[in-house]
Scaffold this motif. Structure first.
Motif, mmCIF file in Angstrom:
data_model
loop_
_atom_site.group_PDB
_atom_site.id
_atom_site.type_symbol
_atom_site.label_atom_id
_atom_site.label_comp_id
_atom_site.label_asym_id
_atom_site.label_seq_id
_atom_site.Cartn_x
_atom_site.Cartn_y
_atom_site.Cartn_z
ATOM 1 N N TYR A 11 0.833 -1.203 0.000
ATOM 2 C CA TYR A 11 0.000 0.000 0.000
ATOM 3 C C TYR A 11 0.872 1.259 0.000
ATOM 4 O O TYR A 11 0.582 2.222 -0.703
ATOM 5 C CB TYR A 11 -0.946 0.017 1.214
ATOM 6 C CG TYR A 11 -1.697 1.326 1.319
ATOM 7 C CD1 TYR A 11 -2.687 1.647 0.391
ATOM 8 C CD2 TYR A 11 -1.394 2.250 2.313
ATOM 9 C CE1 TYR A 11 -3.369 2.854 0.456
ATOM 10 C CE2 TYR A 11 -2.074 3.448 2.395
ATOM 11 C CZ TYR A 11 -3.059 3.756 1.467
ATOM 12 O OH TYR A 11 -3.721 4.959 1.543
ATOM 13 N N THR A 12 1.946 1.254 0.763
ATOM 14 C CA THR A 12 2.836 2.420 0.834
ATOM 15 C C THR A 12 3.391 2.761 -0.541
ATOM 16 O O THR A 12 3.393 3.932 -0.946
ATOM 17 C CB THR A 12 3.991 2.149 1.826
ATOM 18 O OG1 THR A 12 3.428 1.837 3.105
ATOM 19 C CG2 THR A 12 4.909 3.350 1.936
ATOM 20 N N ASP A 13 3.851 1.752 -1.283
ATOM 21 C CA ASP A 13 4.374 1.990 -2.634
ATOM 22 C C ASP A 13 3.266 2.429 -3.590
ATOM 23 O O ASP A 13 3.477 3.311 -4.428
ATOM 24 C CB ASP A 13 5.065 0.744 -3.169
ATOM 25 C CG ASP A 13 6.377 0.455 -2.467
ATOM 26 O OD1 ASP A 13 7.022 1.403 -1.979
ATOM 27 O OD2 ASP A 13 6.765 -0.730 -2.405
ATOM 28 N N TYR A 14 2.096 1.816 -3.473
ATOM 29 C CA TYR A 14 0.953 2.175 -4.313
ATOM 30 C C TYR A 14 0.581 3.639 -4.089
ATOM 31 O O TYR A 14 0.378 4.396 -5.034
ATOM 32 C CB TYR A 14 -0.213 1.250 -3.985
ATOM 33 C CG TYR A 14 -1.480 1.535 -4.730
ATOM 34 C CD1 TYR A 14 -1.606 1.242 -6.088
ATOM 35 C CD2 TYR A 14 -2.583 2.063 -4.066
ATOM 36 C CE1 TYR A 14 -2.788 1.482 -6.764
ATOM 37 C CE2 TYR A 14 -3.770 2.303 -4.737
ATOM 38 C CZ TYR A 14 -3.864 2.011 -6.088
ATOM 39 O OH TYR A 14 -5.033 2.257 -6.755
ATOM 40 N N LYS A 15 0.492 4.022 -2.830
ATOM 41 C CA LYS A 15 0.149 5.413 -2.485
ATOM 42 C C LYS A 15 1.192 6.371 -3.041
ATOM 43 O O LYS A 15 0.856 7.425 -3.594
ATOM 44 C CB LYS A 15 0.026 5.565 -0.972
ATOM 45 C CG LYS A 15 -0.383 6.958 -0.536
ATOM 46 C CD LYS A 15 -0.502 7.038 0.981
ATOM 47 C CE LYS A 15 -0.883 8.401 1.475
ATOM 48 N NZ LYS A 15 -0.319 9.542 0.807
ATOM 49 N N ALA A 16 2.466 6.020 -2.930
ATOM 50 C CA ALA A 16 3.543 6.888 -3.443
ATOM 51 C C ALA A 16 3.431 7.061 -4.954
ATOM 52 O O ALA A 16 3.634 8.169 -5.482
ATOM 53 C CB ALA A 16 4.904 6.316 -3.059
ATOM 54 N N LYS A 45 10.445 -2.612 -10.292
ATOM 55 C CA LYS A 45 11.399 -2.135 -9.295
ATOM 56 C C LYS A 45 12.696 -1.716 -9.969
ATOM 57 O O LYS A 45 13.149 -2.359 -10.910
ATOM 58 C CB LYS A 45 11.741 -3.233 -8.296
ATOM 59 C CG LYS A 45 10.885 -3.311 -7.093
ATOM 60 C CD LYS A 45 11.474 -4.324 -6.124
ATOM 61 C CE LYS A 45 10.655 -4.347 -4.855
ATOM 62 N NZ LYS A 45 11.200 -5.317 -3.902
ATOM 63 N N ALA A 46 13.291 -0.666 -9.433
ATOM 64 C CA ALA A 46 14.648 -0.246 -9.790
ATOM 65 C C ALA A 46 15.360 0.028 -8.475
ATOM 66 O O ALA A 46 14.865 0.818 -7.653
ATOM 67 C CB ALA A 46 14.628 1.006 -10.661
ATOM 68 N N ASP A 47 16.467 -0.624 -8.267
ATOM 69 C CA ASP A 47 17.215 -0.446 -7.013
ATOM 70 C C ASP A 47 16.324 -0.630 -5.792
ATOM 71 O O ASP A 47 16.334 0.188 -4.873
ATOM 72 C CB ASP A 47 17.903 0.922 -6.989
ATOM 73 C CG ASP A 47 18.897 1.088 -8.115
ATOM 74 O OD1 ASP A 47 19.560 0.095 -8.459
ATOM 75 O OD2 ASP A 47 18.986 2.211 -8.663
ATOM 76 N N GLU A 48 15.516 -1.674 -5.805
ATOM 77 C CA GLU A 48 14.625 -2.045 -4.699
ATOM 78 C C GLU A 48 13.521 -1.022 -4.426
ATOM 79 O O GLU A 48 12.869 -1.059 -3.386
ATOM 80 C CB GLU A 48 15.420 -2.321 -3.413
ATOM 81 C CG GLU A 48 16.378 -3.490 -3.545
ATOM 82 C CD GLU A 48 15.699 -4.771 -4.022
ATOM 83 O OE1 GLU A 48 14.689 -5.176 -3.448
ATOM 84 O OE2 GLU A 48 16.208 -5.371 -4.997
ATOM 85 N N LYS A 49 13.285 -0.105 -5.354
ATOM 86 C CA LYS A 49 12.214 0.889 -5.216
ATOM 87 C C LYS A 49 11.173 0.640 -6.299
ATOM 88 O O LYS A 49 11.515 0.482 -7.472
ATOM 89 C CB LYS A 49 12.795 2.305 -5.377
ATOM 90 C CG LYS A 49 11.775 3.407 -5.375
ATOM 91 C CD LYS A 49 12.438 4.752 -5.628
ATOM 92 C CE LYS A 49 11.417 5.866 -5.718
ATOM 93 N NZ LYS A 49 12.039 7.156 -5.969
ATOM 94 N N ILE A 50 9.898 0.588 -5.906
ATOM 95 C CA ILE A 50 8.821 0.435 -6.886
ATOM 96 C C ILE A 50 8.714 1.740 -7.673
ATOM 97 O O ILE A 50 8.571 2.818 -7.099
ATOM 98 C CB ILE A 50 7.478 0.117 -6.204
ATOM 99 C CG1 ILE A 50 7.530 -1.238 -5.502
ATOM 100 C CG2 ILE A 50 6.329 0.166 -7.211
ATOM 101 C CD1 ILE A 50 7.550 -2.437 -6.424
ATOM 102 N N ILE A 70 0.762 3.277 -13.836
ATOM 103 C CA ILE A 70 1.482 4.451 -13.331
ATOM 104 C C ILE A 70 2.977 4.189 -13.422
ATOM 105 O O ILE A 70 3.441 3.106 -13.048
ATOM 106 C CB ILE A 70 1.159 4.734 -11.846
ATOM 107 C CG1 ILE A 70 -0.348 4.775 -11.590
ATOM 108 C CG2 ILE A 70 1.844 6.019 -11.378
ATOM 109 C CD1 ILE A 70 -0.711 4.744 -10.109
ATOM 110 N N VAL A 71 3.722 5.178 -13.878
ATOM 111 C CA VAL A 71 5.185 5.150 -13.823
ATOM 112 C C VAL A 71 5.613 6.461 -13.186
ATOM 113 O O VAL A 71 5.115 7.533 -13.559
ATOM 114 C CB VAL A 71 5.805 4.993 -15.228
ATOM 115 C CG1 VAL A 71 7.323 5.096 -15.168
ATOM 116 C CG2 VAL A 71 5.389 3.665 -15.861
ATOM 117 N N LEU A 72 6.516 6.373 -12.208
ATOM 118 C CA LEU A 72 7.014 7.613 -11.586
ATOM 119 C C LEU A 72 7.478 8.574 -12.672
ATOM 120 O O LEU A 72 8.140 8.152 -13.633
ATOM 121 C CB LEU A 72 8.182 7.313 -10.648
ATOM 122 C CG LEU A 72 7.868 6.609 -9.331
ATOM 123 C CD1 LEU A 72 9.165 6.305 -8.581
ATOM 124 C CD2 LEU A 72 6.937 7.444 -8.460
#
Length: 140
Positions: A11-16, A45-50, A70-72
């Protein structure tokens, strides 16, 4: 850069991700229900970050919906959205038998329609399909 593709997200990654593109917040309760009813999900994931995601929802038979692609922003334009969407569409295609009717729908973020048109999506209305419509509200 090496990207890792997974089939889950917190959820934290989804919200971000939603926050990064200015989409409305959904509660953790809503997220958990949504994930439970998702047919297929791709998270990148890139470098352990979604850094991106997308999911397939629908009736599981012929009616499918691509949701939450979604893509950052700092990773957009690198082909990740294309890769996510291709994986989602492959899941849908693999779920059908030859000769079966398949309907794939989505609600594009404003201005992102050309991205989806590259995959064969058409802006409604067209042929005998009317305009897409939405009912969006906050329950009080």
């Amino acid at each position: 850069m090496n990207y890792k593709f997974e089939n889950q997200i917190s959820y934290t990654d989804y919200k971000a991700l939603r926050d990064s593109v200015g989409w409305r917040e959904v509660s953790e309760r809503q997220f958990n229900i949504s994930v439970k009813h998702t047919h297929f999900m791709v998270a990148v994931k890139a470098d352990e970050k979604i850094i991106g995601m997308g999911k397939v929802i629908g009736d599981g038979g012929y009616y499918w919906n691509i949701s939450d692609l979604i893509v950052l922003p700092e990773y957009q334009g690198k082909g990740l959205g294309r890769e996510i969407n291709e994986r989602l569409l492959k899941f849908i295609d693999d779920s059908a038998m030859n000769g079966e009717y398949v309907a794939v729908h989505l609600a594009s973020a404003k201005g992102k329609e050309p991205f989806y048109e590259k995959f064969g999506f058409k802006t409604r209305p067209f042929d005998n399909y009317g305009a897409g419509m939405s009912l969006v509200y906050i329950k009080e």
